[in-house]
Design a protein around this motif. Structure first.
Motif, mmCIF file in Angstrom:
data_model
loop_
_atom_site.group_PDB
_atom_site.id
_atom_site.type_symbol
_atom_site.label_atom_id
_atom_site.label_comp_id
_atom_site.label_asym_id
_atom_site.label_seq_id
_atom_site.Cartn_x
_atom_site.Cartn_y
_atom_site.Cartn_z
ATOM 1 N N ARG A 113 1.174 0.474 0.102
ATOM 2 C CA ARG A 113 1.647 1.703 -0.525
ATOM 3 C C ARG A 113 0.850 2.931 -0.067
ATOM 4 O O ARG A 113 1.456 3.944 0.312
ATOM 5 C CB ARG A 113 1.514 1.606 -2.057
ATOM 6 C CG ARG A 113 2.483 0.677 -2.718
ATOM 7 C CD ARG A 113 2.426 0.923 -4.219
ATOM 8 N NE ARG A 113 3.004 -0.166 -4.971
ATOM 9 C CZ ARG A 113 3.085 -0.197 -6.293
ATOM 10 N NH1 ARG A 113 2.598 0.824 -6.986
ATOM 11 N NH2 ARG A 113 3.609 -1.216 -6.912
ATOM 12 N N THR A 129 0.747 3.445 4.617
ATOM 13 C CA THR A 129 2.022 2.969 5.151
ATOM 14 C C THR A 129 1.989 2.721 6.654
ATOM 15 O O THR A 129 2.798 1.943 7.175
ATOM 16 C CB THR A 129 3.116 4.009 4.829
ATOM 17 O OG1 THR A 129 2.726 5.276 5.357
ATOM 18 C CG2 THR A 129 3.306 4.126 3.316
ATOM 19 N N ASP A 171 1.403 -6.330 -5.366
ATOM 20 C CA ASP A 171 2.605 -6.345 -4.522
ATOM 21 C C ASP A 171 2.610 -7.546 -3.591
ATOM 22 O O ASP A 171 3.634 -8.223 -3.429
ATOM 23 C CB ASP A 171 2.681 -5.049 -3.706
ATOM 24 C CG ASP A 171 2.886 -3.827 -4.581
ATOM 25 O OD1 ASP A 171 3.290 -4.009 -5.751
ATOM 26 O OD2 ASP A 171 2.634 -2.708 -4.112
ATOM 27 N N ASP A 202 -2.792 -2.431 -6.981
ATOM 28 C CA ASP A 202 -1.382 -2.351 -6.576
ATOM 29 C C ASP A 202 -1.124 -3.156 -5.309
ATOM 30 O O ASP A 202 -0.086 -3.836 -5.188
ATOM 31 C CB ASP A 202 -0.991 -0.885 -6.350
ATOM 32 C CG ASP A 202 -0.964 -0.101 -7.650
ATOM 33 O OD1 ASP A 202 -0.834 -0.737 -8.716
ATOM 34 O OD2 ASP A 202 -1.077 1.142 -7.602
#
Length: 629
Positions: free
Chosen positions: A612, A615, A553, A549
């Motif tokens: 993600r 953070t 991203d 991910d």
């Protein structure tokens, strides 16, 4: 009773509209006269005397079978007496027509003078001569009939049948058939619209240079007795537009087989299960009408009934004319009786409930049983959901057959949606699969029902009907070609897009157009290379999906940014990101500027990028640039 009430309501309605008194029986009665309306049994016509012009069927006993048959119809509305095709009245005494209304000499002989003796003697001699002539004719016909049976013209030698060598193993090693012109003579297949000449739906062979269908008999030896010869003669004598012609049988083969006319479009079941063939209602009515006409002829012939009628036994020829096959010779049509198999119960989906309840299997079937089977086929044509569609999943053929056999109330029948077909077709199907066999109509009566629904497809307009069917088939082909072309273009676009993502557009275009790609050298370019600071430690502390991910991203964001600069992304490996400017399109001395501006944009983006699963952690990017000439 139903039609009487309808007649009274129509007359009473007119009386009320005219403002008259409905209690005036004379006025109401006069309104019933000279009237025609549609009733339960068809058109109801009341004449000027208040009598109904009814339709009557003239029935005559067939001396061969001892069964009454309909030989003519009288239609009261039109005052017409219409003979049934293929039927004749058997008048007593060998007459060719009806007797006179009044005997020549009157009922008491008073109209004729006394007959002289010589006339009596002459009459006796004439009578004897006639009797001898009839007896001679009877003997001649008997010997001719026996000679036809003994000739066995139906018998075909195995050397006359050309079968594909790949199927010889099914018929034993003793078969010495040759290959026919290098073509596949015996094969099985499914509907292929693209190449009509290669459509093979059943086992086929060549007999006298004609492609025929062959059906192996599940018997090692056929006993040729008189009963068998009589059945064969009945089969050979059938000639009808909607009956598949029986050609003969080969009984000398290790596995005997029957030979019949081959219909290249396959069975009705093949067509109905093929979603690529669009069937409008005219086409469906036409197929239904063909079944009715074929079965009406079969029921009126010496064969009497089919006994195994189902959609797979209704075949379609090259002109889209439906024909009935696999009837008669029931002693040869033997299946492997494995009561636990799926096929065993599926074959019984078309069997009438009264036949299922018989303790011993009745292979010959009944005419009312054929009408029930026709109703199941008609439902297949209407719904196109397979045989005995119930609208609910996971119902096995065995469960269906058991429910039909037990005679539930209401009877267990296929699901028939009212909005799918019109009211006439729905009523016809429901009448044909009635639980009580006596309530089912015969095929002669069904002719008039389907004829009303199929007015544009009368037998007197065969050419227009054929052209219409072929036009429908051509439209199906055009639609199929358009769909396949659209699918091809869509797949071609996807492949080109993928190629453009993997290779420079100029190189990909050359490959797509079949051109050779020549290697080039670029003297002045600038190369950008970056990776993520601390990526190894970050990956060790994250799950595989979290790493995926993160990279997805980040590089999706990078890809959207570099589109604003004159650069080309070479590849991404792990956390490494490689971009170059000055190739494959040369941009003079601007390559360094483009890479530098892009690098600043990517760095600024990383400053605000959020991981993600972390953070609060700031992502750092290590960037390297190399430029030169």
């Amino acid at each position: 009773m139903y039609e009487a009430v309808i007649l009274y309501v129509l007359a009473a309605t007119e009386i009320l509209k005219e403002g008259k008194n409905i209690t005036n029986g004379t006025a109401v009665t006069h309104k019933m006269w000279n009237r025609t309306f549609e009733g339960m049994t068809g058109n109801v016509s009341i004449n000027s005397n208040g009598d109904r012009d009814a339709d009557y069927a003239l029935m005559d006993m067939n001396p061969k079978t001892g069964i009454f048959e309909i030989v003519a119809m009288y239609y009261g509305a039109t005052k017409q007496f219409v003979d049934i095709d293929g039927k004749e009245i058997h008048w007593p005494g060998g007459r060719q027509g009806p007797p006179p209304d009044t005997p020549p000499c009157g009922f008491d002989g008073s109209e004729c003078p006394e007959t002289p003796r010589y006339a009596i003697f002459t009459g006796i001699l004439t009578g004897l001569l006639i009797v001898l002539t009839i007896l001679s004719l009877f003997i001649y016909r008997h010997y001719k009939f026996e000679a036809e049976i003994a000739s066995m013209s139906w018998r075909i030698k195995q050397e006359e049948v050309v079968i594909n060598p790949s199927f010889k193993r099914h018929f034993g090693s003793k078969m010495s058939f040759t290959k026919f012109s290098g073509s596949n003579s015996l094969s099985c297949g499914s509907l292929t619209l693209g190449d009509q000449s290669r459509q093979i739906f059943t086992k086929t062979a060549y007999y006298k240079s004609t492609l025929v269908a062959i059906k192996p008999v599940n018997k090692s030896k056929i006993e040729i007795n008189r009963q068998f010869l009589l059945e064969i003669k009945k089969m050979k004598s059938l000639q009808h537009h909607h009956i598949a012609r029986f050609i003969g049988a080969c009984v000398d083969s290790p596995i005997p087989f029957l030979i019949t006319e081959y219909c290249p479009k396959g069975s009705l079941l093949d067509i109905l299960e093929n979603d690529q063939i669009a069937l409008d209602w005219m086409f469906r009515y036409s197929l239904t009408h063909d079944i009715i006409k074929g079965m009406a002829y079969l029921h009126g012939s010496e064969v009497r009934c089919h006994g195994n009628l189902k959609s797979s036994n209704c075949v379609v020829d090259s002109r889209f004319v439906l024909k009935i096959t696999d009837f008669g010779l029931h002693s040869l049509r033997v299946y492997e009786e494995n009561v636990d198999s799926y096929d065993y119960w599926r074959r019984k989906l078309w069997t009438a409930p009264e036949l299922l309840r018989m303790p011993n299997q009745f292979n010959e079937g009944t005419q009312k049983g054929d009408v029930y089977a026709f109703a199941i086929i008609a439902h297949e044509i209407v719904a196109r959901e397979g045989p005995f569609y119930l609208g609910i999943p996971d119902v096995s053929p065995k469960e269906i057959v058991e429910n039909v056999k037990h005679g539930q109330k209401p009877p267990f029948r296929p699901y028939l949606e009212e909005e799918v077909c019109n009211k006439e077709i729905e009523e016809m199907i429901q009448r044909c699969w009635a639980e009580d066999p006596t309530e089912r109509p015969d095929f002669q009566a069904l002719k008039s029902v389907i004829r009303k629904l199929n007015k544009d497809n009368e037998s007197g307009n065969i050419l227009d009907n054929l052209l219409s069917r072929m036009e429908q088939y051509a439209n199906n082909l055009e639609t199929l070609v358009e769909e396949r072309t659209a699918d091809y273009l869509e797949e071609k676009r996807k492949a080109e897009d993928l190629l453009y993502q993997l290779l420079p557009r100029s190189v990909a275009s050359q490959l797509i157009h079949g051109e050779s790609v020549t290697a080039e050298a670029f003297d002045t370019v600038t190369i950008y290379f970056s990776d993520i600071v601390g990526f190894t430690e970050l990956s060790a502390e994250s799950t595989p999906m979290q790493v995926v991910d993160l990279l997805n991203d980040l590089y999706t964001c990078f890809d959207s940014i570099i589109e604003n600069f004159d650069v080309y992304k070479v590849e991404t490996i792990g956390d490494a990101y490689m971009v170059v400017s000055g190739l494959p399109v040369r941009n003079g001395t601007f390559h360094a500027r483009e890479i530098a501006r892009m690098s600043i944009a990517l760095r600024n983006t990383v400053m605000s990028f959020t991981i993600r699963h972390r953070t609060n952690e700031q992502l750092k990017l290590r960037i390297g640039i190399h430029t030169g000439q």
